[in-house]
Write a protein that holds these residues in place. Sequence first.
Motif, PDB file in Angstrom:
ATOM      1  N   ASN A   1     -62.603 -78.454  43.015  1.00 20.71           N
ATOM      2  CA  ASN A   1     -62.757 -79.845  43.410  1.00 20.71           C
ATOM      3  C   ASN A   1     -62.022 -80.791  42.465  1.00 20.71           C
ATOM      4  O   ASN A   1     -62.009 -82.001  42.666  1.00 20.71           O
ATOM      5  N   GLY A   2     -61.434 -80.230  41.421  1.00 15.22           N
ATOM      6  CA  GLY A   2     -60.628 -81.027  40.514  1.00 15.22           C
ATOM      7  C   GLY A   2     -61.398 -81.873  39.530  1.00 15.22           C
ATOM      8  O   GLY A   2     -60.803 -82.578  38.718  1.00 15.22           O
ATOM      9  N   LEU A   3     -62.726 -81.796  39.567  1.00 19.11           N
ATOM     10  CA  LEU A   3     -63.528 -82.691  38.730  1.00 19.11           C
ATOM     11  C   LEU A   3     -63.971 -82.070  37.417  1.00 19.11           C
ATOM     12  O   LEU A   3     -64.458 -82.776  36.530  1.00 19.11           O
ATOM     13  N   ASN A   4     -63.824 -80.767  37.303  1.00 23.03           N
ATOM     14  CA  ASN A   4     -64.260 -80.073  36.087  1.00 23.03           C
ATOM     15  C   ASN A   4     -63.088 -79.331  35.473  1.00 23.03           C
ATOM     16  O   ASN A   4     -62.331 -78.660  36.178  1.00 23.03           O
TER      17      ASN A   4
ATOM     18  N   GLY B   1     -56.823 -82.615  23.753  1.00 26.16           N
ATOM     19  CA  GLY B   1     -56.265 -83.887  23.330  1.00 26.16           C
ATOM     20  C   GLY B   1     -54.752 -83.968  23.465  1.00 26.16           C
ATOM     21  O   GLY B   1     -54.178 -85.053  23.328  1.00 26.16           O
ATOM     22  N   ARG B   2     -54.101 -82.840  23.724  1.00 23.71           N
ATOM     23  CA  ARG B   2     -52.631 -82.822  23.872  1.00 23.71           C
ATOM     24  C   ARG B   2     -52.204 -82.422  25.283  1.00 23.71           C
ATOM     25  O   ARG B   2     -51.174 -82.883  25.774  1.00 23.71           O
ATOM     26  N   PHE B   3     -52.954 -81.540  25.914  1.00 24.11           N
ATOM     27  CA  PHE B   3     -52.609 -81.044  27.249  1.00 24.11           C
ATOM     28  C   PHE B   3     -53.616 -81.573  28.268  1.00 24.11           C
ATOM     29  O   PHE B   3     -54.799 -81.745  27.960  1.00 24.11           O
ATOM     30  N   THR B   4     -53.135 -81.772  29.491  1.00 19.75           N
ATOM     31  CA  THR B   4     -53.998 -82.202  30.577  1.00 19.75           C
ATOM     32  C   THR B   4     -53.689 -81.393  31.828  1.00 19.75           C
ATOM     33  O   THR B   4     -52.526 -81.320  32.242  1.00 19.75           O
ATOM     34  N   ILE B   5     -54.715 -80.811  32.406  1.00 14.45           N
ATOM     35  CA  ILE B   5     -54.564 -80.080  33.654  1.00 14.45           C
ATOM     36  C   ILE B   5     -55.040 -80.965  34.797  1.00 14.45           C
ATOM     37  O   ILE B   5     -56.029 -81.700  34.673  1.00 14.45           O
ATOM     38  N   SER B   6     -54.334 -80.905  35.913  1.00 14.38           N
ATOM     39  CA  SER B   6     -54.718 -81.683  37.081  1.00 14.38           C
ATOM     40  C   SER B   6     -54.256 -80.944  38.333  1.00 14.38           C
ATOM     41  O   SER B   6     -53.461 -80.018  38.241  1.00 14.38           O
ATOM     42  N   ARG B   7     -54.752 -81.365  39.475  1.00 10.37           N
ATOM     43  CA  ARG B   7     -54.330 -80.725  40.722  1.00 10.37           C
ATOM     44  C   ARG B   7     -54.188 -81.760  41.819  1.00 10.37           C
ATOM     45  O   ARG B   7     -54.898 -82.774  41.836  1.00 10.37           O
ATOM     46  N   ASP B   8     -53.251 -81.471  42.692  1.00 11.46           N
ATOM     47  CA  ASP B   8     -53.015 -82.300  43.868  1.00 11.46           C
ATOM     48  C   ASP B   8     -53.214 -81.394  45.078  1.00 11.46           C
ATOM     49  O   ASP B   8     -52.329 -80.619  45.431  1.00 11.46           O
ATOM     50  N   SER B   9     -54.383 -81.490  45.675  1.00 11.07           N
ATOM     51  CA  SER B   9     -54.698 -80.583  46.777  1.00 11.07           C
ATOM     52  C   SER B   9     -53.813 -80.836  47.989  1.00 11.07           C
ATOM     53  O   SER B   9     -53.520 -79.918  48.748  1.00 11.07           O
ATOM     54  N   ALA B  10     -53.378 -82.071  48.177  1.00 14.30           N
ATOM     55  CA  ALA B  10     -52.507 -82.376  49.310  1.00 14.30           C
ATOM     56  C   ALA B  10     -51.169 -81.656  49.170  1.00 14.30           C
ATOM     57  O   ALA B  10     -50.548 -81.278  50.172  1.00 14.30           O
ATOM     58  N   GLU B  11     -50.738 -81.463  47.914  1.00 14.83           N
ATOM     59  CA  GLU B  11     -49.462 -80.806  47.652  1.00 14.83           C
ATOM     60  C   GLU B  11     -49.632 -79.338  47.277  1.00 14.83           C
ATOM     61  O   GLU B  11     -48.647 -78.651  47.011  1.00 14.83           O
TER      62      GLU B  11
ATOM     63  N   TYR C   1     -60.784 -67.312  43.681  1.00 15.86           N
ATOM     64  CA  TYR C   1     -61.610 -67.911  44.731  1.00 15.86           C
ATOM     65  C   TYR C   1     -63.028 -68.141  44.251  1.00 15.86           C
ATOM     66  O   TYR C   1     -63.610 -67.309  43.544  1.00 15.86           O
ATOM     67  N   SER C   2     -63.594 -69.259  44.663  1.00 17.56           N
ATOM     68  CA  SER C   2     -65.008 -69.504  44.413  1.00 17.56           C
ATOM     69  C   SER C   2     -65.588 -70.367  45.518  1.00 17.56           C
ATOM     70  O   SER C   2     -64.947 -71.289  45.995  1.00 17.56           O
ATOM     71  N   ALA C   3     -66.821 -70.060  45.880  1.00 12.05           N
ATOM     72  CA  ALA C   3     -67.516 -70.900  46.842  1.00 12.05           C
ATOM     73  C   ALA C   3     -68.087 -72.142  46.163  1.00 12.05           C
ATOM     74  O   ALA C   3     -68.497 -73.091  46.833  1.00 12.05           O
ATOM     75  N   ALA C   4     -68.118 -72.130  44.842  1.00 11.52           N
ATOM     76  CA  ALA C   4     -68.687 -73.238  44.070  1.00 11.52           C
ATOM     77  C   ALA C   4     -67.585 -74.213  43.690  1.00 11.52           C
ATOM     78  O   ALA C   4     -66.674 -73.874  42.931  1.00 11.52           O
ATOM     79  N   ALA C   5     -67.689 -75.413  44.181  1.00  8.71           N
ATOM     80  CA  ALA C   5     -66.630 -76.404  43.985  1.00  8.71           C
ATOM     81  C   ALA C   5     -66.412 -76.772  42.527  1.00  8.71           C
ATOM     82  O   ALA C   5     -65.299 -77.134  42.140  1.00  8.71           O
ATOM     83  N   ARG C   6     -67.455 -76.657  41.696  1.00  9.94           N
ATOM     84  CA  ARG C   6     -67.338 -77.123  40.318  1.00  9.94           C
ATOM     85  C   ARG C   6     -67.096 -76.000  39.316  1.00  9.94           C
ATOM     86  O   ARG C   6     -67.033 -76.249  38.122  1.00  9.94           O
ATOM     87  N   TRP C   7     -66.939 -74.763  39.819  1.00 11.21           N
ATOM     88  CA  TRP C   7     -66.786 -73.632  38.901  1.00 11.21           C
ATOM     89  C   TRP C   7     -65.449 -73.692  38.177  1.00 11.21           C
ATOM     90  O   TRP C   7     -64.402 -73.855  38.785  1.00 11.21           O
TER      91      TRP C   7
END
Length: 127
Positions: A54-57, A66-76, A100-106
């Motif tokens: 879900n991109g929130l965790n 503090g130096r690297f940031t992970i993010s995701r764009d589900s549309a892309e 794969y996970s059924a848990a959105a926040r895993w």
Amino acid sequence: QVQVVETGGGLVQSGGSLRLSCAASGRTFSNYYMGWFRQAPGKERELVAAISWNGLNTDYSDSVKGRFTISRDSAENTVYLQMSNLKPEDTAVYYCAAGYSAAARWVATFEVEYEYWGQGTQVTVSS
């Protein structure tokens, strides 16, 4: 089946920045948590950063917090790793992985949790 392909590696000077991208294809990307790992010569592969589907965790190794940031764009169907203030010790092959996970926040932090891996992209930081 999910395929992941990393791009964006290269040579950068110490203190510089790079952004890695991981494009995923195949099954529904939104059900997959993602991670970035790296392996330096002579060392074991280690987790760099991970993100829930879900991109929130997120989670980071202490060495990159503090130096690297992970993010995701589900549309892309793409996951990014923004790397700043790079150090020579960040030199490694960087791998993108999906699971794969059924848990959105895993957030998965162990290699065994990831089913699909890319071929890797080299990041070299010169001093």
